[in-house]
Enzyme design. Structure first.
Site, PDB file in Angstrom:
ATOM      1  N   GLY A 126     -32.103  21.895  13.397  1.00 21.05           N
ATOM      2  CA  GLY A 126     -31.066  22.866  13.728  1.00 21.05           C
ATOM      3  C   GLY A 126     -31.109  23.240  15.198  1.00 21.05           C
ATOM      4  CG  HIS A 164     -28.124   6.918   6.237  1.00 22.03           C
ATOM      5  ND1 HIS A 164     -29.357   7.544   6.280  1.00 22.03           N
ATOM      6  CD2 HIS A 164     -27.970   6.343   7.443  1.00 22.03           C
ATOM      7  CE1 HIS A 164     -29.910   7.347   7.463  1.00 22.03           C
ATOM      8  NE2 HIS A 164     -29.088   6.630   8.189  1.00 22.03           N
ATOM      9  CG  ASN A 165     -31.279   9.827   3.600  1.00 22.81           C
ATOM     10  OD1 ASN A 165     -30.616   9.561   4.590  1.00 22.81           O
ATOM     11  ND2 ASN A 165     -31.973  10.940   3.507  1.00 22.81           N
ATOM     12  CE  LYS A 169     -28.749  11.564   6.626  1.00 26.69           C
ATOM     13  NZ  LYS A 169     -29.900  12.108   6.016  1.00 26.69           N
ATOM     14  CB  SER A 196     -28.600  10.030   9.893  1.00 27.57           C
ATOM     15  OG  SER A 196     -29.737   9.198   9.985  1.00 27.57           O
ATOM     16  CD  GLU A 215     -34.244   7.309   6.056  1.00 32.22           C
ATOM     17  OE1 GLU A 215     -33.230   7.649   6.667  1.00 32.22           O
ATOM     18  OE2 GLU A 215     -35.091   8.139   5.659  1.00 32.22           O
TER      19      GLU A 215
HETATM   20  C1  6PG Z   1     -32.178  10.898   8.597  1.00 31.87           C
HETATM   21  C2  6PG Z   1     -33.242  10.959   7.530  1.00 31.87           C
HETATM   22  C3  6PG Z   1     -33.570  12.350   7.107  1.00 31.87           C
HETATM   23  C4  6PG Z   1     -34.551  12.404   5.943  1.00 31.87           C
HETATM   24  C5  6PG Z   1     -35.920  11.968   6.292  1.00 31.87           C
HETATM   25  C6  6PG Z   1     -36.960  12.257   5.244  1.00 31.87           C
HETATM   26  O1  6PG Z   1     -31.202  10.224   8.333  1.00 31.87           O
HETATM   27  O2  6PG Z   1     -32.341  11.491   9.663  1.00 31.87           O
HETATM   28  O3  6PG Z   1     -32.783  10.271   6.406  1.00 31.87           O
HETATM   29  O4  6PG Z   1     -32.373  12.964   6.733  1.00 31.87           O
HETATM   30  O5  6PG Z   1     -34.634  13.695   5.503  1.00 31.87           O
HETATM   31  O6  6PG Z   1     -35.904  10.624   6.595  1.00 31.87           O
HETATM   32  O7  6PG Z   1     -36.661  11.733   4.008  1.00 31.87           O
HETATM   33  P1  6PG Z   1     -37.806  11.593   2.907  1.00 31.87           P
HETATM   34  O8  6PG Z   1     -38.734  12.766   3.086  1.00 31.87           O
HETATM   35  O9  6PG Z   1     -37.127  11.635   1.580  1.00 31.87           O
HETATM   36  O10 6PG Z   1     -38.491  10.312   3.205  1.00 31.87           O
END
Ligand code: 6PG
Length: 470
Positions: free
Chosen positions: A17, A188-189, A185, A131, A192
């Site tokens: 933030g 996206h995760n 999002k 992100s 990830e």
């Molecule tokens: C992003 C990430 C973020 C996420 C962390 C932790 O796009 O900046 O996805 O939003 O919160 O990567 O995720 P985990 O704790 O579930 O691994």
């Protein structure tokens, strides 16, 4: 009401933030941030860049009274109940027409509920994925807003200013109706999670299986990042191998306990894909392996019961590194393919109208899964915005096909040495099933009809059939 000086407000001065607020200020916006804790306010104030207009407060009413109307307030608080708590406290202070944006990792169903709740009270509410981690928030994240078009209209210039840029174009776009921003999002995760798991498996095979040390791994990832695997996650992995631990003097990566944390977005992706009947096994496995990693003591016990060799032989170092590169490329492609295929279906099922060309376009910069591959996907979707699966694009097909042989060899080495490569194997399994004109599901249908009279269809005749199998 006399002091309505500020353009944007932000609630939740954790590092994300705070950084997003400072980023807004860098672009000439007058901003005010709120946190209940005065310490967080001080942390913000300590980082104010001279010449920018930033204020911190631990009084919510001060934040509200200081904003120009309609007020534009972004929430960056922990997903779940804290978001509802803030809304409960905030809404009595607002005027009709004010715009609230949830920039956290909220579950999309919570966002849908809140959109409804806020609309009934006369406010605009928009779910927005952000992100890029701490650095992204400060220097330029990828931003995924969705829903309320009027809310978006009011914040678009600010979002475009603060977002990452690729070829001069901002990494932000309106991504559809309802909770589309948070849905995108979430996926996206999920992707990830998939890519991180794939990288960790490649690391395991090379390091534990082949004895390649951290310096060599650094060099391997450096070369990969300079080529077709160029991506944020490969880049940071390259650097991780060199980091020395202050406490022990060893490489820090070797001192970190092998128990992965998670905040839920990967699991949500798998859960929702299951609900929609969409196959995303690479992501499912990634979630599952984090869960298994948490059972540290049990794994140690099991390792005593089932000792493994974990040494790879019969392949040259040069070959295993080449296979690793291609397997990671292949698996990464499949991870994106699964996530994007989920978005394709979810968009229709939930009436979100998610523009996939825009999604991959804004993922090209700023976000955790940014990579040169996104440019290829963008070209594919530009050619065919209705592409149900990127694996059907001819250019992508050629890239994937040429890596399958080495992917098979790499996974075989892992399997033979007992090193788990579940996400790689799931990626290959998905690929092999997806491109199978014939699957063995005829037998499953026969079994279902045998024990439960569940019926089946025939290959030579229309209709629904049941047989007496006994
Ligand atoms: C992003 C990430 C973020 C996420 C962390 C932790 O796009 O900046 O996805 O939003 O919160 O990567 O995720 P985990 O704790 O579930 O691994």
């Amino acid at each position: 009401m006399a002091n309505q000086l500020f353009d944007f407000g932000l609630i939740g001065l954790g590092v994300m933030g705070r950084n997003l607020l400072l980023n807004m200020a860098d672009h000439g916006f007058a901003v005010i941030g709120y946190n209940r804790s005065p310490q967080k306010v001080t942390e913000l104030e300590n980082e104010i860049v001279p010449g920018t207009m930033v204020k911190g407060t631990s009084d919510l009413k001060t934040l509200v009274d200081s904003l120009k109307t309609p007020r534009k307030i972004t929430l960056l608080v922990q997903a779940g109940k804290p978001v509802d708590d803030v809304l409960t406290e905030l809404t009595p202070l607002l005027d009709k027409g004010d715009i609230i944006i949830d920039g956290g990792n909220s579950h999309y169903t919570d966002t849908l509920r809140r959109v409804q709740y806020m609309q009934e009270k006369g406010f605009h509410f928009m779910g927005m994925g952000v992100s890029g981690g701490e650095e992204g928030a400060r220097r330029g994240p990828s931003i995924m807003p969705g829903g309320d078009p009027e809310a978006y209209h009011h914040v678009k210039p600010m979002l475009e200013a603060v977002s990452a840029k690729v070829n001069g174009e901002p990494c932000v776009a309106h991504l559809g109706k309802g909770a589309a921003g948070h849905y995108v999002k979430m996926v996206h995760n999920g992707i990830e999670y998939g890519i991180m798991q794939l990288i960790s498996e490649v690391y395991d095979v090379l390091h534990r299986g082949y004895g390649i040390n951290n310096d060599e791994l650094h060099e391997i990832f450096r070369q990969w990042n300079d080529g077709e695997l160029q991506s944020f996650l490969v880049e940071i992995t390259r650097d991780i191998f060199l980091k020395v631990d202050d406490k022990s003097g060893n490489r820090l990566v070797d001192m970190i306990l092998d128990k992965a944390g998670s905040k839920g977005t990967g699991k949500w992706t798998s859960q929702d894909a299951m609900d929609l009947g969409i196959s995303i096994p690479t992501i499912d496995v990634a979630v599952s392996m984090r869960n298994l990693s948490a059972l540290k003591q049990e794994r140690v016990n099991a390792a005593g019961v089932y000792p493994a060799i974990n040494k790879i032989t019969g392949v040259s170092k040069e070959d295993i590194i080449q296979q690793a590169r291609e397997a990671l490329f292949f698996g990464t492609m499949i991870s994106y393919a699964q996530g994007l295929a989920l978005l394709f279906v979810a968009s229709k099922e939930y009436d979100m109208e998610i523009p996939l060309p825009q999604v991959v376009k804004i993922w090209r910069g700023g976000c955790i899964i940014r990579s040169t591959l996104l440019e290829i996907f963008y070209q594919a979707y530009t050619g065919n915005p209705r592409l149900s699966n990127i694996l059907l694009d001819s250019h992508i097909a050629a890239l994937v096909k040429s890596r399958t042989d080495n992917t098979r060899k790499f996974i075989s080495s892992a399997v033979l040495s007992g090193i788990p490569a579940s996400a790689l194997a799931a990626s290959l399994g998905y690929f092999d099933a997806y491109r199978s004109a014939v699957m063995p599901t005829n037998l499953i249908q026969a079994q279902r009809d045998f024990f439960g009279a569940h019926t089946y269809q025939r290959i030579d005749e229309e209709g629904i059939f049941h047989s007496n199998w006994q």
